[in-house]
Design a protein around this motif. Structure first.
Motif, mmCIF file in Angstrom:
data_model
loop_
_atom_site.group_PDB
_atom_site.id
_atom_site.type_symbol
_atom_site.label_atom_id
_atom_site.label_comp_id
_atom_site.label_asym_id
_atom_site.label_seq_id
_atom_site.Cartn_x
_atom_site.Cartn_y
_atom_site.Cartn_z
ATOM 1 N N PHE A 30 35.190 50.778 39.315
ATOM 2 C CA PHE A 30 35.427 49.437 39.850
ATOM 3 C C PHE A 30 34.984 48.423 38.802
ATOM 4 C CE2 PHE A 30 33.512 45.857 42.441
ATOM 5 C CZ PHE A 30 34.724 45.224 42.685
ATOM 6 N N SER A 31 35.935 47.644 38.281
ATOM 7 C CA SER A 31 35.638 46.662 37.240
ATOM 8 C C SER A 31 35.301 45.317 37.872
ATOM 9 C CB SER A 31 36.834 46.500 36.297
ATOM 10 O OG SER A 31 36.551 45.541 35.294
ATOM 11 N N ARG A 32 34.148 44.762 37.458
ATOM 12 C CA ARG A 32 33.705 43.462 37.961
ATOM 13 C C ARG A 32 33.042 42.721 36.789
ATOM 14 N NH1 ARG A 32 28.414 43.656 41.076
ATOM 15 N NH2 ARG A 32 27.761 43.376 38.920
ATOM 16 N N THR A 33 33.885 42.163 35.931
ATOM 17 C CA THR A 33 33.370 41.429 34.775
ATOM 18 C C THR A 33 33.834 39.985 34.836
ATOM 19 O OG1 THR A 33 35.244 41.867 33.289
ATOM 20 C CG2 THR A 33 33.516 43.535 33.387
ATOM 21 N N THR A 34 33.093 39.123 34.172
ATOM 22 C CA THR A 34 33.361 37.685 34.257
ATOM 23 C C THR A 34 34.680 37.291 33.617
ATOM 24 O OG1 THR A 34 32.007 37.385 32.258
ATOM 25 C CG2 THR A 34 30.934 37.036 34.392
ATOM 26 N N THR A 35 35.255 38.169 32.812
ATOM 27 C CA THR A 35 36.556 37.854 32.196
ATOM 28 C C THR A 35 37.705 38.604 32.862
ATOM 29 O OG1 THR A 35 36.133 39.543 30.513
ATOM 30 C CG2 THR A 35 35.576 37.261 29.948
ATOM 31 N N ASP A 36 37.414 39.304 33.961
ATOM 32 C CA ASP A 36 38.494 39.939 34.721
ATOM 33 C C ASP A 36 39.372 38.861 35.356
ATOM 34 O OD1 ASP A 36 37.802 42.546 34.213
ATOM 35 O OD2 ASP A 36 36.654 42.822 36.053
ATOM 36 N N GLY A 37 40.550 39.253 35.723
ATOM 37 C CA GLY A 37 41.409 38.324 36.441
ATOM 38 C C GLY A 37 42.389 37.610 35.539
ATOM 39 N N LEU A 38 43.062 36.641 36.117
ATOM 40 C CA LEU A 38 44.148 35.934 35.446
ATOM 41 C C LEU A 38 43.622 34.832 34.540
ATOM 42 C CD1 LEU A 38 46.411 35.509 38.599
ATOM 43 C CD2 LEU A 38 46.752 37.165 36.749
ATOM 44 N N LEU A 39 44.360 34.562 33.454
ATOM 45 C CA LEU A 39 44.092 33.378 32.665
ATOM 46 C C LEU A 39 44.451 32.154 33.494
ATOM 47 C CD1 LEU A 39 45.421 34.430 29.140
ATOM 48 C CD2 LEU A 39 43.079 34.563 30.024
ATOM 49 N N ARG A 40 43.838 31.034 33.171
ATOM 50 C CA ARG A 40 43.938 29.854 34.027
ATOM 51 C C ARG A 40 45.381 29.431 34.355
ATOM 52 N NH1 ARG A 40 39.630 27.763 36.939
ATOM 53 N NH2 ARG A 40 38.436 28.677 35.230
ATOM 54 N N PRO A 41 46.314 29.370 33.395
ATOM 55 C CA PRO A 41 47.679 28.955 33.758
ATOM 56 C C PRO A 41 48.318 29.901 34.771
ATOM 57 C CG PRO A 41 47.356 28.780 31.385
ATOM 58 C CD PRO A 41 46.160 29.506 31.932
ATOM 59 N N ALA A 42 48.151 31.221 34.564
ATOM 60 C CA ALA A 42 48.717 32.185 35.502
ATOM 61 C C ALA A 42 48.007 32.116 36.844
ATOM 62 C CB ALA A 42 48.617 33.595 34.912
ATOM 63 N N MET A 43 46.703 31.832 36.826
ATOM 64 C CA MET A 43 45.935 31.693 38.057
ATOM 65 C C MET A 43 46.486 30.554 38.920
ATOM 66 S SD MET A 43 42.032 30.353 38.483
ATOM 67 C CE MET A 43 41.351 31.500 37.295
ATOM 68 N N PHE A 44 46.728 29.410 38.298
ATOM 69 C CA PHE A 44 47.269 28.271 39.045
ATOM 70 C C PHE A 44 48.653 28.604 39.599
ATOM 71 C CE2 PHE A 44 43.691 25.981 37.774
ATOM 72 C CZ PHE A 44 43.728 24.680 38.249
ATOM 73 N N GLN A 45 49.450 29.300 38.788
ATOM 74 C CA GLN A 45 50.782 29.688 39.239
ATOM 75 C C GLN A 45 50.693 30.614 40.445
ATOM 76 O OE1 GLN A 45 53.119 32.132 36.493
ATOM 77 N NE2 GLN A 45 54.916 30.902 36.976
ATOM 78 N N ARG A 46 49.754 31.565 40.390
ATOM 79 C CA ARG A 46 49.599 32.510 41.494
ATOM 80 C C ARG A 46 49.117 31.807 42.764
ATOM 81 N NH1 ARG A 46 48.504 37.935 41.109
ATOM 82 N NH2 ARG A 46 49.830 37.773 39.266
ATOM 83 N N MET A 47 48.142 30.908 42.643
ATOM 84 C CA MET A 47 47.639 30.212 43.833
ATOM 85 C C MET A 47 48.724 29.334 44.446
ATOM 86 S SD MET A 47 43.620 29.286 43.040
ATOM 87 C CE MET A 47 43.939 28.160 41.660
#
Length: 238
Positions: A30-47
């Motif tokens: 189970f990966s839980r690192t502070t850089t996991d997840g989407l980059l900010r532009p893709a994050m906004f697009q996903r939300m």
């Protein structure tokens, strides 16, 4: 089958000791690192795809035109003054960062001058004194909570002298329950800022729990069990 789960993380939290030890052979990591997840532009697009309300956002030189077109003044000299003194944006200097890092708040004019090709979003003032406040929707497995972060001395709600309140635990079928069907992750948080409406500003798949007060509402063993149950149900073991 109950999975043996190893935690991969770059920070410590209060439930970590329930995961497999380094000497044990895990079924899954189970990966839980502070850089996991989407980059900010893709994050906004996903939300936005999820139907959440967002502040205006985009590459600074494009965002500038959007905000100028909607400025509350019309005379050119006043528009320029508004962009220099009243309109502020959040420029993301590191689009993978969380926890208040990798972003600065500057005027719209300064953003255009110094960061024209950076991704940015309209700054939504949370409190009249200029300090930050945000609401966090936190989901741990099947359990979901609302927290409020308030800073006494920083525009970022989770920086400086911060007060964190656990407002409530919500039962299933809430107004954000649709996220549970769309976010394929056992642990995540969505942060909102209240302006004229409730604006989503961050999606984090490695939220820190320790020190937030959530420990009084869900034990370390329960956090691990929620994550483990989710992974047992949804994660394919290779």
């Amino acid at each position: 089958m109950t999975l043996m789960i190893r935690l991969q993380s770059d920070f410590h939290d209060y439930y970590d000791h329930w995961f497999a030890g380094s000497w044990q052979k895990p079924d899954i990591v189970f990966s839980r690192t502070t850089t996991d997840g989407l980059l900010r532009p893709a994050m906004f697009q996903r939300m936005e795809f999820w139907g959440l309300k967002l502040p205006k956002h985009g590459i600074v030189k494009h965002l500038y035109q959007k905000l100028i077109a909607e400025s509350p003044v019309e005379e050119l000299s006043l528009v320029e003054e508004w962009a220099r003194t009243l309109c502020e944006v959040v420029v993301y200097t590191d689009t993978s960062a969380h926890a208040g890092e990798g972003k600065i708040k500057v005027s719209l004019a300064e953003a255009l001058e110094h960061y024209p090709d950076h991704f940015a979003s309209e700054h939504i003032p949370a409190l009249a004194n200029g300090c930050g406040q945000s609401l966090r929707y936190l989901r741990i497995g099947s359990r979901q909570f609302w927290l409020r972060y308030t800073s006494a001395d920083d525009w970022r709600s989770n920086c400086g002298d911060v007060t964190i309140e656990v407002l409530c635990e919500e039962k299933p079928k809430t107004h954000v329950e649709h996220l549970n069907d769309k976010v394929n992750h056992p642990l995540f948080a969505v942060d909102f800022v209240r302006g004229r409406e409730l604006y989503a500003v961050d999606f984090n798949v490695a939220p820190g729990l320790k020190g937030s007060g959530i420990e009084e509402h869900i034990s370390s063993e329960e956090v691990y069990k929620e994550i483990s149950d989710w992974l047992n149900q949804y994660k394919e073991v290779k």
